[in-house]
Design a protein around this motif. Sequence first.
Motif, PDB file in Angstrom:
ATOM      1  N   GLU A  81     -36.210  15.611   5.668  1.00  0.00           N
ATOM      2  CA  GLU A  81     -37.662  15.431   5.800  1.00  0.00           C
ATOM      3  C   GLU A  81     -38.397  16.491   4.980  1.00  0.00           C
ATOM      4  N   TYR A  82     -37.855  17.699   4.962  1.00  0.00           N
ATOM      5  CA  TYR A  82     -38.442  18.782   4.154  1.00  0.00           C
ATOM      6  C   TYR A  82     -38.344  18.420   2.675  1.00  0.00           C
ATOM      7  N   LEU A  83     -37.164  17.950   2.236  1.00  0.00           N
ATOM      8  CA  LEU A  83     -36.985  17.563   0.834  1.00  0.00           C
ATOM      9  C   LEU A  83     -37.927  16.431   0.459  1.00  0.00           C
ATOM     10  N   ALA A  84     -38.123  15.475   1.366  1.00  0.00           N
ATOM     11  CA  ALA A  84     -39.042  14.370   1.095  1.00  0.00           C
ATOM     12  C   ALA A  84     -40.457  14.886   0.855  1.00  0.00           C
ATOM     13  N   GLN A  85     -40.881  15.889   1.623  1.00  0.00           N
ATOM     14  CA  GLN A  85     -42.203  16.480   1.408  1.00  0.00           C
ATOM     15  C   GLN A  85     -42.282  17.185   0.054  1.00  0.00           C
ATOM     16  N   VAL A  86     -41.190  17.854  -0.323  1.00  0.00           N
ATOM     17  CA  VAL A  86     -41.159  18.572  -1.602  1.00  0.00           C
ATOM     18  C   VAL A  86     -41.321  17.605  -2.767  1.00  0.00           C
ATOM     19  N   ILE A  87     -40.549  16.525  -2.776  1.00  0.00           N
ATOM     20  CA  ILE A  87     -40.622  15.621  -3.928  1.00  0.00           C
ATOM     21  C   ILE A  87     -41.967  14.900  -3.987  1.00  0.00           C
ATOM     22  N   GLN A  88     -42.592  14.671  -2.840  1.00  0.00           N
ATOM     23  CA  GLN A  88     -43.929  14.054  -2.866  1.00  0.00           C
ATOM     24  C   GLN A  88     -44.949  15.016  -3.462  1.00  0.00           C
ATOM     25  N   ARG A  89     -44.809  16.310  -3.163  1.00  0.00           N
ATOM     26  CA  ARG A  89     -45.708  17.289  -3.789  1.00  0.00           C
ATOM     27  C   ARG A  89     -45.463  17.373  -5.296  1.00  0.00           C
ATOM     28  N   MET A  90     -44.254  17.023  -5.725  1.00  0.00           N
ATOM     29  CA  MET A  90     -43.918  17.028  -7.151  1.00  0.00           C
ATOM     30  C   MET A  90     -44.368  15.750  -7.850  1.00  0.00           C
ATOM     31  N   GLY A  91     -44.956  14.837  -7.103  1.00  0.00           N
ATOM     32  CA  GLY A  91     -45.472  13.618  -7.703  1.00  0.00           C
ATOM     33  C   GLY A  91     -44.588  12.400  -7.563  1.00  0.00           C
ATOM     34  N   VAL A  92     -43.505  12.498  -6.796  1.00  0.00           N
ATOM     35  CA  VAL A  92     -42.663  11.334  -6.533  1.00  0.00           C
ATOM     36  C   VAL A  92     -43.317  10.499  -5.436  1.00  0.00           C
ATOM     37  N   LYS A  93     -43.391   9.194  -5.645  1.00  0.00           N
ATOM     38  CA  LYS A  93     -43.977   8.297  -4.648  1.00  0.00           C
ATOM     39  C   LYS A  93     -42.886   7.828  -3.701  1.00  0.00           C
ATOM     40  N   LEU A  94     -43.085   7.991  -2.405  1.00  0.00           N
ATOM     41  CA  LEU A  94     -42.122   7.601  -1.384  1.00  0.00           C
ATOM     42  C   LEU A  94     -42.697   6.439  -0.592  1.00  0.00           C
ATOM     43  N   MET A  95     -42.014   5.302  -0.606  1.00  0.00           N
ATOM     44  CA  MET A  95     -42.490   4.093   0.068  1.00  0.00           C
ATOM     45  C   MET A  95     -41.451   3.670   1.103  1.00  0.00           C
ATOM     46  N   MET A  96     -41.796   3.822   2.365  1.00  0.00           N
ATOM     47  CA  MET A  96     -40.885   3.512   3.467  1.00  0.00           C
ATOM     48  C   MET A  96     -41.244   2.165   4.094  1.00  0.00           C
ATOM     49  N   ASP A  97     -40.336   1.690   4.960  1.00  0.00           N
ATOM     50  CA  ASP A  97     -40.536   0.441   5.701  1.00  0.00           C
ATOM     51  C   ASP A  97     -40.727  -0.735   4.743  1.00  0.00           C
ATOM     52  N   MET A  98     -39.936  -0.730   3.672  1.00  0.00           N
ATOM     53  CA  MET A  98     -40.008  -1.801   2.679  1.00  0.00           C
ATOM     54  C   MET A  98     -38.959  -2.858   3.027  1.00  0.00           C
ATOM     55  N   ASP A  99     -39.425  -3.990   3.455  1.00  0.00           N
ATOM     56  CA  ASP A  99     -38.538  -5.027   3.974  1.00  0.00           C
ATOM     57  C   ASP A  99     -37.898  -5.838   2.853  1.00  0.00           C
ATOM     58  N   ASP A 100     -36.601  -6.125   3.000  1.00  0.00           N
ATOM     59  CA  ASP A 100     -35.882  -7.072   2.143  1.00  0.00           C
ATOM     60  C   ASP A 100     -36.057  -6.744   0.657  1.00  0.00           C
ATOM     61  N   ILE A 101     -35.573  -5.575   0.262  1.00  0.00           N
ATOM     62  CA  ILE A 101     -35.655  -5.172  -1.139  1.00  0.00           C
ATOM     63  C   ILE A 101     -34.583  -5.893  -1.940  1.00  0.00           C
ATOM     64  N   ASN A 102     -34.993  -6.543  -3.019  1.00  0.00           N
ATOM     65  CA  ASN A 102     -34.032  -7.137  -3.954  1.00  0.00           C
ATOM     66  C   ASN A 102     -34.604  -7.066  -5.357  1.00  0.00           C
ATOM     67  N   VAL A 103     -33.733  -7.157  -6.335  1.00  0.00           N
ATOM     68  CA  VAL A 103     -34.173  -6.964  -7.716  1.00  0.00           C
ATOM     69  C   VAL A 103     -33.570  -8.029  -8.622  1.00  0.00           C
ATOM     70  N   THR A 104     -34.231  -8.280  -9.737  1.00  0.00           N
ATOM     71  CA  THR A 104     -33.717  -9.166 -10.779  1.00  0.00           C
ATOM     72  C   THR A 104     -33.998  -8.530 -12.127  1.00  0.00           C
ATOM     73  N   HIS A 105     -33.158  -8.849 -13.108  1.00  0.00           N
ATOM     74  CA  HIS A 105     -33.389  -8.344 -14.450  1.00  0.00           C
ATOM     75  C   HIS A 105     -34.673  -8.944 -15.028  1.00  0.00           C
ATOM     76  N   ASN A 106     -35.402  -8.143 -15.782  1.00  0.00           N
ATOM     77  CA  ASN A 106     -36.553  -8.668 -16.508  1.00  0.00           C
ATOM     78  C   ASN A 106     -36.087  -9.701 -17.524  1.00  0.00           C
ATOM     79  N   SER A 107     -36.994 -10.555 -17.939  1.00  0.00           N
ATOM     80  CA  SER A 107     -36.634 -11.636 -18.870  1.00  0.00           C
ATOM     81  C   SER A 107     -36.091 -11.100 -20.183  1.00  0.00           C
ATOM     82  N   SER A 108     -36.476  -9.877 -20.530  1.00  0.00           N
ATOM     83  CA  SER A 108     -35.984  -9.266 -21.765  1.00  0.00           C
ATOM     84  C   SER A 108     -34.526  -8.834 -21.646  1.00  0.00           C
TER      85      SER A 108
END
Length: 515
Positions: A241-268
């Motif tokens: 939890e401490y590390l999560a606060q550190v990286i957010q202060r460094m400008g990393v965006k943290l997005m929690m409670d993200m349901d059903d994450i899946n990915v596909t390759h871009n058309s390129s």
Amino acid sequence: MAQIVIVGAGVAGLSTAYYLRKMLGSDVSIIVLDKNTRVGGNANSLNVMLNNGDNRFVDMGVNDFNDATYVNLLALWKEIGINFSDYASPLINSEMYTSQNGSDAYFEDIYGGFHAVGKVNLQDIATGNANFQAALWKWYQPYQDDEAAAPDISVGEFLALPQYAGQFPPDFINKNLYPRINGMYFTTENAPLGTPIPSQMPLWMVAHYYVLQEGWGQSAPKGSDTWSRQYFIGGATRWLEYLAQVIQRMGVKLMMDMDDINVTHNSSGQGWQVNAGGYPLINCDILISGLHADDTYSMINGAAQSQDPMIQALTNFTSAQCEVVAHQDWSQFPPQPKPPYFMTYNIHVYDYDTLAPGDTTASIYRPYTITYVCNFHQNDQPLNKDPYFFVTVNPRQPIAYNLILAQQGTGYKASATFRHAKLDYSCMQGQVIIQKEQMESMVQGRDLYFCGSFTIGAGLHEECIIQAQDIANKIANPQYVSPNTYDFKKEKNRHFAPAYMVTALNNLKNAEKKS
């Protein structure tokens, strides 16, 4: 601006985000996604209420580390401003092993002595343990400067070497060494084809436990200035939890409670479209998975049956589901469980010397049960003082419902599940392929990296951080070559063990000399 998405806010994902931001600066956008409402992954700390009303914490997954060998964890803590004494303290490192039918039991005390509850040759176990630790060091020491000369060898082959004749008695092998391997790697003598029984495990992989985590099995009393096994004050999730606060202060965006994450390759064909909850979310140039390998393969849909060897290697991994319960039920212990007949870790194991060839009665899914005494593990109150409370992984019998601890605030019962990879040959080969592909083959970089559970070694906190550093280094500098690539079936000019294992061996030897 290039965009990097990391899926998984466990130790691997959060650490990778930290090192990427540190190495790449503000030239890239970094986003960390997770399906949970909390960070930590397999580090899962809960606040519970004992039956007498006391409030305590328990760790339902990751719960301790070795401060002599977790050099990268401690370096990270120092970098981000974590004061060691505020987050870690020595635990009581003692163990009891109980046979499958409960007839034999023995334990090691804090200083390595053995005491019997049932029939077992304690002197043989003590002698074998000391000899194995010394032999392990002597075996690896000569090859540190000449890795090409290191022979491939299994645990069984090592134990049978002529120079060790008589040094490893049967009770040590069957009631100490193999049960430990069993518990750490989820191996059994009755495992299906392709799964290494303890005797067939590569010696260097077994060394991961004995060196990185166990530290020769030694420990130090609370308050000692010598190295020891440490527990996380307030729980393993706290530092993340401490590390999560550190990286957010460094400008990393943290997005929690993200349901059903899946990915596909871009058309390129380069980069990824990240979706959550069935909706498009983010386009990214590089995707990094901090999940389990099988979850990663599912998330990327096998990259449409890609021929990428790294993606195919993700299918080499299988996991065992572990049930974890925090409770005050004494029935999980063997006969005579009251002090001093239990230790910090109370382990119910198979009797390797009594299993008949071809015996299929032993479960390959739950090869061991362990109950640890939180009063000893969380060494923060007077010992041998009620109320005792426990955490059991894979209970060997149902735990009384009224004795399962309640979580503070919600009243929900303190039970959980976590995943443990089966460290079989298929898994080890998958690790080798993944490391080759993402650390060596793609000189100009790639758009998919894997840093998740059991990417390297035994999936320990330290190894997750090492992998995070390697991936960040590779993305920041495509010419980077990791010293931690290896092959358990050694190839020409390849490491016989990861460089961090050699470093850990040296650190332990130096610590031993100082103490």
